[in-house]
Structure formats: C-alpha cells, structure tokens
Design a protein around this motif. Structure first.
Motif, mmCIF file in Angstrom:
data_model
loop_
_atom_site.group_PDB
_atom_site.id
_atom_site.type_symbol
_atom_site.label_atom_id
_atom_site.label_comp_id
_atom_site.label_asym_id
_atom_site.label_seq_id
_atom_site.Cartn_x
_atom_site.Cartn_y
_atom_site.Cartn_z
ATOM 1 N N GLN A 9 -7.450 9.895 3.049
ATOM 2 C CA GLN A 9 -7.975 9.380 4.476
ATOM 3 C C GLN A 9 -8.012 7.721 3.940
ATOM 4 N N SER A 10 -8.627 7.996 3.295
ATOM 5 C CA SER A 10 -8.551 5.804 2.559
ATOM 6 C C SER A 10 -7.990 4.974 1.928
ATOM 7 N N ASP A 11 -6.733 6.173 1.481
ATOM 8 C CA ASP A 11 -5.550 6.372 1.113
ATOM 9 C C ASP A 11 -4.488 5.652 1.953
ATOM 10 N N LEU A 12 -4.822 6.215 3.707
ATOM 11 C CA LEU A 12 -4.348 5.368 5.079
ATOM 12 C C LEU A 12 -4.834 4.380 4.899
ATOM 13 N N ASP A 13 -5.284 4.224 4.569
ATOM 14 C CA ASP A 13 -6.008 2.810 5.053
ATOM 15 C C ASP A 13 -6.055 1.425 4.526
ATOM 16 N N LYS A 14 -5.164 2.054 3.332
ATOM 17 C CA LYS A 14 -4.507 0.808 2.485
ATOM 18 C C LYS A 14 -2.983 -0.012 3.605
ATOM 19 N N PHE A 15 -3.137 1.501 3.500
ATOM 20 C CA PHE A 15 -1.356 1.514 3.728
ATOM 21 C C PHE A 15 -1.690 0.666 6.290
ATOM 22 N N SER A 16 -2.773 0.955 6.610
ATOM 23 C CA SER A 16 -2.744 0.380 7.620
ATOM 24 C C SER A 16 -2.876 -1.227 6.900
ATOM 25 N N VAL A 17 -3.831 -1.740 6.375
ATOM 26 C CA VAL A 17 -3.895 -2.885 6.729
ATOM 27 C C VAL A 17 -2.292 -3.656 5.979
ATOM 28 N N LEU A 18 -0.888 -3.045 5.908
ATOM 29 C CA LEU A 18 0.650 -3.735 5.822
ATOM 30 C C LEU A 18 0.832 -4.163 7.458
ATOM 31 N N GLN A 19 0.450 -3.511 8.107
ATOM 32 C CA GLN A 19 0.653 -3.099 9.368
ATOM 33 C C GLN A 19 2.365 -3.658 9.785
ATOM 34 N N SER A 20 3.292 -2.672 9.200
ATOM 35 C CA SER A 20 4.875 -2.474 9.121
ATOM 36 C C SER A 20 4.751 -1.888 10.190
ATOM 37 N N THR A 21 6.184 -1.812 9.637
ATOM 38 C CA THR A 21 6.850 -0.054 11.554
ATOM 39 C C THR A 21 6.462 0.811 10.528
ATOM 40 N N LEU A 69 3.189 5.947 9.088
ATOM 41 C CA LEU A 69 3.135 6.548 7.895
ATOM 42 C C LEU A 69 1.975 6.757 8.155
ATOM 43 N N VAL A 70 0.438 6.063 8.509
ATOM 44 C CA VAL A 70 -0.460 6.434 9.465
ATOM 45 C C VAL A 70 -1.054 6.865 10.683
ATOM 46 N N ASN A 71 0.368 6.330 11.121
ATOM 47 C CA ASN A 71 -0.071 7.435 12.576
ATOM 48 C C ASN A 71 0.229 8.812 12.592
ATOM 49 N N THR A 72 0.784 9.376 11.907
ATOM 50 C CA THR A 72 1.666 11.110 11.839
ATOM 51 C C THR A 72 0.491 11.694 10.800
ATOM 52 N N MET A 73 0.397 10.265 9.794
ATOM 53 C CA MET A 73 -0.602 11.414 8.663
ATOM 54 C C MET A 73 -1.909 11.573 9.212
ATOM 55 N N ARG A 74 -2.218 10.601 9.950
ATOM 56 C CA ARG A 74 -4.125 10.904 9.996
ATOM 57 C C ARG A 74 -4.569 12.289 10.288
#
Length: 330
Positions: free
Chosen positions: A208-220, A225-230
C-alpha cells in the motif's frame, strides 16, 4: 518497439487480479513501447470482462489503441471449474465489500472474438517487427498460429507470463493450467520465446505504501492504478498472507525495457498434458529420469530466474510519473 499485449485484465472487478492492468499501464506509459493492439482472453477474467476493462482504460486515457476480444474458452480444457474458482473468490472469502467504493466497469456490447486473426495478421504483415506480450492463457496465440502457420517465424519475440516450476502450493499456474494444449503449442512452435514463470514473479511485491507514491501523481493513469489496486492488495493480504500483492504480469513489460533488472537462463521447457499433473510445467534438461517423457520439439527458450523488485517498482513509477493522458480532442 512495436508490441501487442494479449491479456485477461481484472482491474475494478471484485476478486480479480490487477497485474494485467499494471502491465498495460507500464506499456502505455513507457515511451520506448508502441502499444499497437490489446487483445483479451478468458483467464483471470472472462474475455468479455477483460475486454470491458481494457477498453475502459484506453478510453479513459484517450489513447488510440484498438482492443479486440478473443477466445472465451480454452482449446480443450473445460471452463466451468476454472470460472468457479476465478470468478467467485471474493464472494467465498466474504470480501466483496473491498470493492464497494469502485464504480462498476462499463459494459460494452458483446463483440466478435477476432483477437487471433488480428494478432496473426499484424505479425505476419510486419515480419520480425512485432513483439507479443502474452499474460493470460495462450489460447489466442495458439489459435493465431493455427490461422497463420508462418507466424512463429515472423514474430520478433513472444514474452509469456506462465509456468511454475518450484513454488510451494502451486502444481500449476492459471495461465498454463487453464489451457495446457495452447501452452504446449506455443512453447513448441519454434518462436523466439522469453518465459516469465511464477518462480520469478513471486519475488515481486507491491504494498500500500507503494501506491501512496502513485496517488501523489494525481494523473488519470496513476489514479486508475491506485483505485483498482488498493482493494486487491487488501484482498491479497487477507487471502494469501502477503504484505502486499505479487505483480506477476508487469515483469513481461519490464523485461523489454530493462533487462538489467533480472537474471535469466536458457532452458528446455515441457508441459504435462495428461493425468492429475495436466498443466504442470517442467525443465526437461533438469530431469534425471526421462523415460516416457517426450522431448520438447523446439529449441531452448529464455527463462527469467530472479528480479530486483525495488528496481522494478522504480521503473514502473518513473514511467507512470512521466505519462500524460492525451486530451479528449486529440
């Protein structure tokens, strides 16, 4: 690099693995890859569901990448037991609620299963220029080779996520187990093949902490990735006792982008087609007793052995962070 991805994506589908979507995301984001076509096959999800998932991703990014639906069943293997196992896992585990905050994947009108023809046609019209990444059962690829006998010689490379040799708890993997005949046909086709087995993909992990990094990008793409992988990571933690989830399929794309992330060897690979071990893969050249075991007809293939997981995650993040979705009018 011209690439076709044949897959069975389940991003946003309760209980379905999300590694196909991660592989698609990396291929779309990486400037080195020209993703010319996405095809879907029945595996992790039914081919119709995978078609909806892949189409939704492409449409949300305004990418001009055609998506074609492929085979709904294996060449011979009965689909019923596999569909019960793969489609109802979240319900059996009473974990459907993990996906409650995700809107359903838009359902498209059912399309004709034309993937095999489209794959074979594209490869054979562009000899030695197109690489196939196959991250589901190999049904579509085997059918394409039946339709286009010259395809094995004309494809640049086929990178396959499939097979398991020595992973506790796994006699066979889903991709080869669901369609052993297709796996056998492709492995013995003589094509230039790189195999990415479970033995190396279970060395990967995203938390989950890896996805936290992606969430900061705020791109489509990052939000997809964040929404479906969590929810899948939470599901994996609950059902597989992992800290996160394996990201099997994305390693096929990473192989094309940075071979320094992995080690590999040349191996002769066979697959059992009979009895209780049907669908099991093995290294022929490692067998001490070979009586009654047919020798693989094709040359040795490249088989990945180890992976630098932190390097892999870094490659994915770097590519996704540079990607910008195209405007709707382009």
């Amino acid at each position: 690099m011209r690439v076709i991805i044949d897959c069975d994506p389940g991003n946003g589908v309760a209980g379905a693995n999300v590694d196909d979507g991660l592989a698609l995301a990396l291929a779309i984001a990486a400037p080195e890859i020209q993703l010319e076509m996405i095809t879907t096959v029945s595996g992790n999800t039914p081919s119709e569901v995978g078609f909806n998932v892949a189409s939704h991703l492409v449409n949300s990014l305004n990418e001009d990448i055609p998506v074609y639906r492929g085979a709904s069943s294996a060449l011979i293997e009965a689909s019923g037991p596999w569909r019960e196992l793969l489609d109802n896992g979240a319900q059996r585990a009473q974990l459907n609620y993990l996906w409650d905050n995700l809107p359903p994947v838009p359902a498209l009108p059912k399309s004709a299963p034309e993937a095999a023809w489209r794959i074979g046609e594209r490869v054979c019209q562009n000899p030695h220029q197109v690489t196939i990444i196959a991250i589901g059962p190999l049904t579509n690829i085997a059918m394409a080779m039946q339709l286009f006998p010259e395809m094995a010689e004309k494809v640049a490379e086929i990178v396959i996520m499939g097979a398991v040799f020595n992973v506790p708890g796994y006699i066979k993997d889903t991709n080869f187990g669901l369609d052993p005949e297709a796996a056998h046909a492709v492995l013995n086709s003589g094509a230039n093949i790189t195999l990415v087995p479970m033995d190396v993909t279970v060395q990967t992990q995203m938390v989950q902490s890896d996805l936290d990094k992606f969430s900061v990008l705020q791109s489509t793409l990052s939000q997809f990735l964040v929404n479906t992988m969590r929810p899948w990571i939470d599901y994996s933690r609950a059902t597989r006792q992992l800290a996160g989830c394996w990201v099997h399929d994305v390693l096929t794309v990473a192989w094309l982008l940075d071979k320094s992330l992995v080690t590999y060897e040349k191996k002769q690979v066979g697959i059992e087609l009979q009895g209780a071990l049907r669908g099991k893969s093995y290294y022929y050249d490692a067998l001490r007793l070979r009586v009654g075991i047919p020798e693989p007809m094709a040359k040795p293939i490249t088989v990945l052995q180890t992976v630098d997981n932190q390097g892999l995650l870094g490659l994915i993040f770097a590519s996704v962070s540079r990607y910008t979705a195209k405007p709707a009018w382009s």
